[in-house]
Design an enzyme around this catalytic site. Structure first.
Site, short mmCIF file in Angstrom:
data_model
loop_
_atom_site.label_atom_id
_atom_site.label_comp_id
_atom_site.label_asym_id
_atom_site.label_seq_id
_atom_site.Cartn_x
_atom_site.Cartn_y
_atom_site.Cartn_z
CG HIS A 1 17.57 67.30 59.33
ND1 HIS A 1 16.82 68.45 59.38
CD2 HIS A 1 16.82 66.35 59.95
CE1 HIS A 1 15.68 68.21 59.99
NE2 HIS A 1 15.64 66.93 60.34
CG HIS B 1 14.87 63.34 59.86
ND1 HIS B 1 14.94 63.88 61.13
CD2 HIS B 1 15.56 62.17 59.92
CE1 HIS B 1 15.63 63.07 61.92
NE2 HIS B 1 16.03 62.04 61.21
CG ASP C 1 9.93 66.03 58.82
OD1 ASP C 1 10.97 65.32 58.81
OD2 ASP C 1 9.67 66.83 59.75
CG HIS C 2 13.21 68.49 57.53
ND1 HIS C 2 13.25 69.72 58.12
CD2 HIS C 2 12.66 67.65 58.44
CE1 HIS C 2 12.75 69.63 59.35
NE2 HIS C 2 12.39 68.38 59.57
CG HIS D 1 17.17 66.37 64.85
ND1 HIS D 1 16.13 65.82 65.58
CD2 HIS D 1 16.75 66.36 63.56
CE1 HIS D 1 15.14 65.50 64.77
NE2 HIS D 1 15.49 65.81 63.53
CG ASP E 1 13.55 69.00 62.70
OD1 ASP E 1 12.89 70.02 62.40
OD2 ASP E 1 13.22 67.85 62.37
CG HIS F 1 8.81 70.38 63.21
ND1 HIS F 1 7.90 69.55 62.60
CD2 HIS F 1 10.03 69.92 62.85
CE1 HIS F 1 8.56 68.62 61.91
NE2 HIS F 1 9.86 68.83 62.04
FE FE Z 1 11.41 67.52 61.19
ZN ZN Z 2 14.21 65.97 61.71
#
Ligand code: FE
Ligand code: ZN
Length: 255
Positions: free
Chosen positions: A55, A57, A59-60, A113, A132, A170
Site C-alpha cells: 500500500h 503509506h 513507511d512502506h 486499512h 498492514d 510491523h
Molecule cells: Fe505501516
Molecule cells: Zn499502513
C-alpha cells in the site's frame, strides 16, 4: 527455494527481502527506506529486480525511488494506488500473479486499512506478505475503509492454508497481546502465544512469521464469532461484522 530475510527498521517496521535461489532473482517487500535494503543486498551480493508494495503509506514506499535509481528495479503495486505509489511500473489487482523466478505470488485485494491495499501470497512457499492488513494478534487500523470492508478482506486471508506463514509489516505483537488477553482470557492457545511473544521480545527477536493456524486460534480480529470474546465485548447477539467493528473500536481506544 525462496529465501526470506527480515530487515527491522524504524521503531517497528519490517522490510522483507525475497531471493529465489534458483534464478537469482530478488525482490523487496515494502521498503521503508533505501539504505537498509542496499546494505542487506550489498552484504549478500544480490541485485534487486522487484519491489512489491502492499500500500501507499510512507513507511512502506519510502525507499522506492532510491532503490529504483540504484538498481533499475520494477515496482509492482495495486492499480488502485497507481497515483500514490512512487515509481510504480506494473499495476496489479485481485487474481493477478507476479513471478519471482518460478515462484508465483498471487495478489489478493484487502481494502480496509487503505482503499488500495493488496497482499502477496506465495502458495508454493506457504508465505503471505500482508503489509498492514493483518498483524499477529491484531489487524490494521481503518484509515480509508469500513469495518465491513476489512472484515471481508480478512475472510479471504482466513481461507488460505492454515500452515501459511504470515509476514506482517510491523512488530506490534506484544502490544496487541495485551489487548487480546483482556478479550479472551480463558484461551490457552492465546496464553501460550503471549508467553512465547514475551520471551522472543525479551531477547529482541521478531515474533514473525507466525502461522495462520496460530492466528486463527488466538487473534481476536479473526475470532469475532467466539462466544467468550462476544461476552467480553457485550456483543452476544450482533452480526459478525458488528462484532468485528466493536473489537476494532475497543482496540482504537486501548492504550
Ligand atoms: Fe505501516
Ligand atoms: Zn499502513
Amino acid at each position: 527455494m525462496l529465501d526470506i530475510s527480515l530487515i527491522p527498521v524504524l521503531r517497528d517496521n519490517y522490510i522483507y527481502l525475497l531471493h529465489d535461489t534458483d534464478s537469482g532473482e530478488t525482490a523487496v517487500v515494502d521498503p521503508t527506506d533505501a539504505d537498509p535494503v542496499i546494505d542487506a543486498l550489498t552484504s549478500r551480493q544480490w541485485p534487486l529486480h522487484y519491489i512489491f508494495n502492499t500500500h501507499h503509506h510512507g513507511d512502506h514506499v519510502g525507499g522506492n525511488l532510491g532503490l529504483k535509481r540504484r538498481y533499475g528495479c520494477t515496482i509492482i503495486g495495486a492499480t488502485a494506488d497507481r497515483d500514490r505509489i512512487p515509481g510504480i511500473d506494473v499495476m496489479v489487482g485481485e487474481g493477478d500473479t507476479v513471478l519471482l523466478g518460478r515462484h508465483g505470488f498471487d495478489i489478493i485485494e484487502t481494502p480496509g486499512h487503505t482503499s488500495g491495499h493488496i497482499v502477496f501470497h506465495c502458495a508454493d512457499s506457504r508465505a503471505l506478505f500482508c503489509g498492514d492488513t493483518l498483524f499477529s494478534l491484531g489487524c490494521g487500523r481503518l484509515f480509508e475503509g469500513s469495518a465491513g470492508q476489512l472484515w471481508h478482506s480478512l475472510q479471504k486471508l482466513k481461507a488460505l492454508p492454515p500452515d501459511t506463514n504470515i509476514y506482517c509489516a510491523h512488530e506490534y505483537t506484544a502490544i496487541n497481546a495485551r489487548f487480546a488477553g483482556l478479550l479472551d482470557p480463558d484461551n490457552h492457545h492465546l496464553q501460550a502465544r503471549i508467553e512465547q511473544v514475551a520471551n522472543l521480545r525479551a531477547q529482541n527477536r521478531p515474533t514473525l512469521p507466525v502461522s495462520l493456524a496460530t492466528e486463527l486460534a488466538t487473534n481476536p480480529f479473526l475470532r469475532e464469532h467466539d462466544a467468550n470474546i462476544r461476552r467480553h465485548i457485550g456483543g452476544e447477539t450482533v452480526s459478525a461484522i458488528e462484532a468485528f467493528a466493536l473489537i476494532r473500536h475497543l482496540k482504537d481506544q486501548f492504550h
